[in-house]
Design an enzyme around this catalytic site. Structure first.
Site, PDB file in Angstrom:
ATOM      1  N   SER A   1      -5.003  -9.383  20.585  1.00 11.16           N
ATOM      2  CA  SER A   1      -5.999  -8.341  20.476  1.00 11.16           C
ATOM      3  C   SER A   1      -6.232  -8.116  18.987  1.00 11.16           C
ATOM      4  O   SER A   1      -6.448  -9.063  18.229  1.00 11.16           O
ATOM      5  CB  SER A   1      -5.526  -7.061  21.186  1.00 11.16           C
ATOM      6  OG  SER A   1      -6.479  -6.023  21.072  1.00 11.16           O
TER       7      SER A   1
ATOM      8  N   TYR B   1     -17.106  -6.047  19.532  1.00  8.73           N
ATOM      9  CA  TYR B   1     -15.749  -6.548  19.338  1.00  8.73           C
ATOM     10  C   TYR B   1     -14.751  -5.520  19.858  1.00  8.73           C
ATOM     11  O   TYR B   1     -13.821  -5.861  20.596  1.00  8.73           O
ATOM     12  CB  TYR B   1     -15.507  -6.831  17.856  1.00  8.73           C
ATOM     13  CG  TYR B   1     -14.135  -7.396  17.566  1.00  8.73           C
ATOM     14  CD1 TYR B   1     -13.823  -8.704  17.918  1.00  8.73           C
ATOM     15  CD2 TYR B   1     -13.153  -6.618  16.953  1.00  8.73           C
ATOM     16  CE1 TYR B   1     -12.563  -9.225  17.650  1.00  8.73           C
ATOM     17  CE2 TYR B   1     -11.902  -7.136  16.689  1.00  8.73           C
ATOM     18  CZ  TYR B   1     -11.611  -8.438  17.034  1.00  8.73           C
ATOM     19  OH  TYR B   1     -10.364  -8.948  16.794  1.00  8.73           O
TER      20      TYR B   1
ATOM     21  N   LYS C   1     -11.862  -5.747  22.899  1.00  8.93           N
ATOM     22  CA  LYS C   1     -10.436  -5.548  22.620  1.00  8.93           C
ATOM     23  C   LYS C   1      -9.887  -4.309  23.328  1.00  8.93           C
ATOM     24  O   LYS C   1      -8.763  -4.340  23.853  1.00  8.93           O
ATOM     25  CB  LYS C   1     -10.204  -5.470  21.108  1.00  8.93           C
ATOM     26  CG  LYS C   1     -10.503  -6.771  20.385  1.00  8.93           C
ATOM     27  CD  LYS C   1      -9.757  -7.951  20.993  1.00  8.93           C
ATOM     28  CE  LYS C   1     -10.014  -9.245  20.269  1.00  8.93           C
ATOM     29  NZ  LYS C   1      -9.346 -10.407  20.923  1.00  8.93           N
TER      30      LYS C   1
END
Length: 280
Positions: free
Chosen positions: A135, A149, A153
């Site tokens: 991650s 993004y 994550k």
């Protein structure tokens, strides 16, 4: 030291490459996935007995399933699976195209979910194993210009935290790895940037442009040392659920969580006011 077998996605560069070279150097066996075999031709030549390269696009769910079946059939036991394939996409939310959004979610989130789902039955039947999910401290801390993004994550962290509870009883340990900035191609080569709009030039949404330019200073994180810590974590029992790598990443995460906790605690009376009275 007992030789382990590792399955690692996305090994052509970055953390995947560092993990693979360190493991091969110490005598372990690595099954590494790439989208272009020429990127690992040197490893194929140097480690013909212990390195096995496989072509895989993690956005292809059927291909993930076939690869996992093939690997467990061929090697019988895989001790550690590292879901590493992924990339960065920068830009304000409205600057991102539909295609960019779909591709990032398919790669960073859905691909990781499907890999984990595919390996669990095999790890369970062999009596256990480890899964490491790459991650980022961006799975806990959010910055402008990184919305998609962060979405992938934060999403994969919630998935892994839940699944870790589901499979612990089968001897399967799961760890979310949260690196900070590192000197890899992720930041200085493979990162994608949306079609930028000048309206955001003087806002926090474009602050990432400074970070992506090596002329403004390199990231503090050493990818080789980070890879070494990931490898060492496999010997920890029980498996650590989260592992932050990089002092700046840890400081930022702790600061963010403290602010978040203080905000939650300030809501105590309001939250309680929505409950039914005691006894009703």
């Amino acid at each position: 030291m007992t030789q382990r077998t590792w399955l690692i996605t996305g090994i052509s560069s970055g953390f995947g490459r560092h993990l693979t070279t360190q493991l091969l150097a110490r005598g372990d066996r690595v099954i590494g996935t790439v989208r272009d075999l020429t990127k690992v031709a040197d490893l194929i030549a140097q480690y013909p007995e212990t390195f096995h390269a496989e072509l895989l696009d993690v956005t292809n769910t059927d291909a993930i399933g076939r690869l996992v079946e093939h690997c467990f059939d061929r090697f019988e036991r895989i001790d550690v699976v590292i879901s590493n394939a992924g990339y960065g996409l920068f830009g304000a939310a409205e600057e991102l195209s539909d295609a960019q959004i779909e591709q990032m979610i398919a790669t960073n989130l859905v691909g990781s979910i499907q890999l984990i789902r595919a390996v669990i039955p095999h790890l369970r039947s062999q009596g256990g194993g480890r899964i490491l999910q790459l991650s980022s401290y961006g799975g806990q801390v959010a910055f402008a210009g990184n919305s998609l993004y962060h979405a992938t994550k934060w999403g994969i962290e919630g998935f892994v935290e839940s699944v870790a509870q589901e499979v612990a009883g089968f001897g399967i340990g799961m760890t979310i790895v949260e690196p900070g900035g590192a000197r890899t191609e992720f930041r200085y080569g493979s990162a994608q940037v949306a079609k930028l709009m000048s309206i955001y030039d003087d806002t926090p949404a474009h602050a990432f442009l400074r970070m992506l330019d090596p002329a403004n200073g390199l990231a503090a994180g050493d990818p080789a040392r980070m890879a070494a810590r990931m490898i060492e974590s496999v010997d920890q029992h029980p498996a650590p659920l989260r592992m932050v790598l990089g002092s700046q990443a840890l400081d930022s995460t702790i600061s963010t969580l403290r602010k978040r906790l203080a905000d939650f605690e300030a809501q105590t009376a309001r939250a309680a006011s929505t409950d039914f009275p005691v006894g009703q």
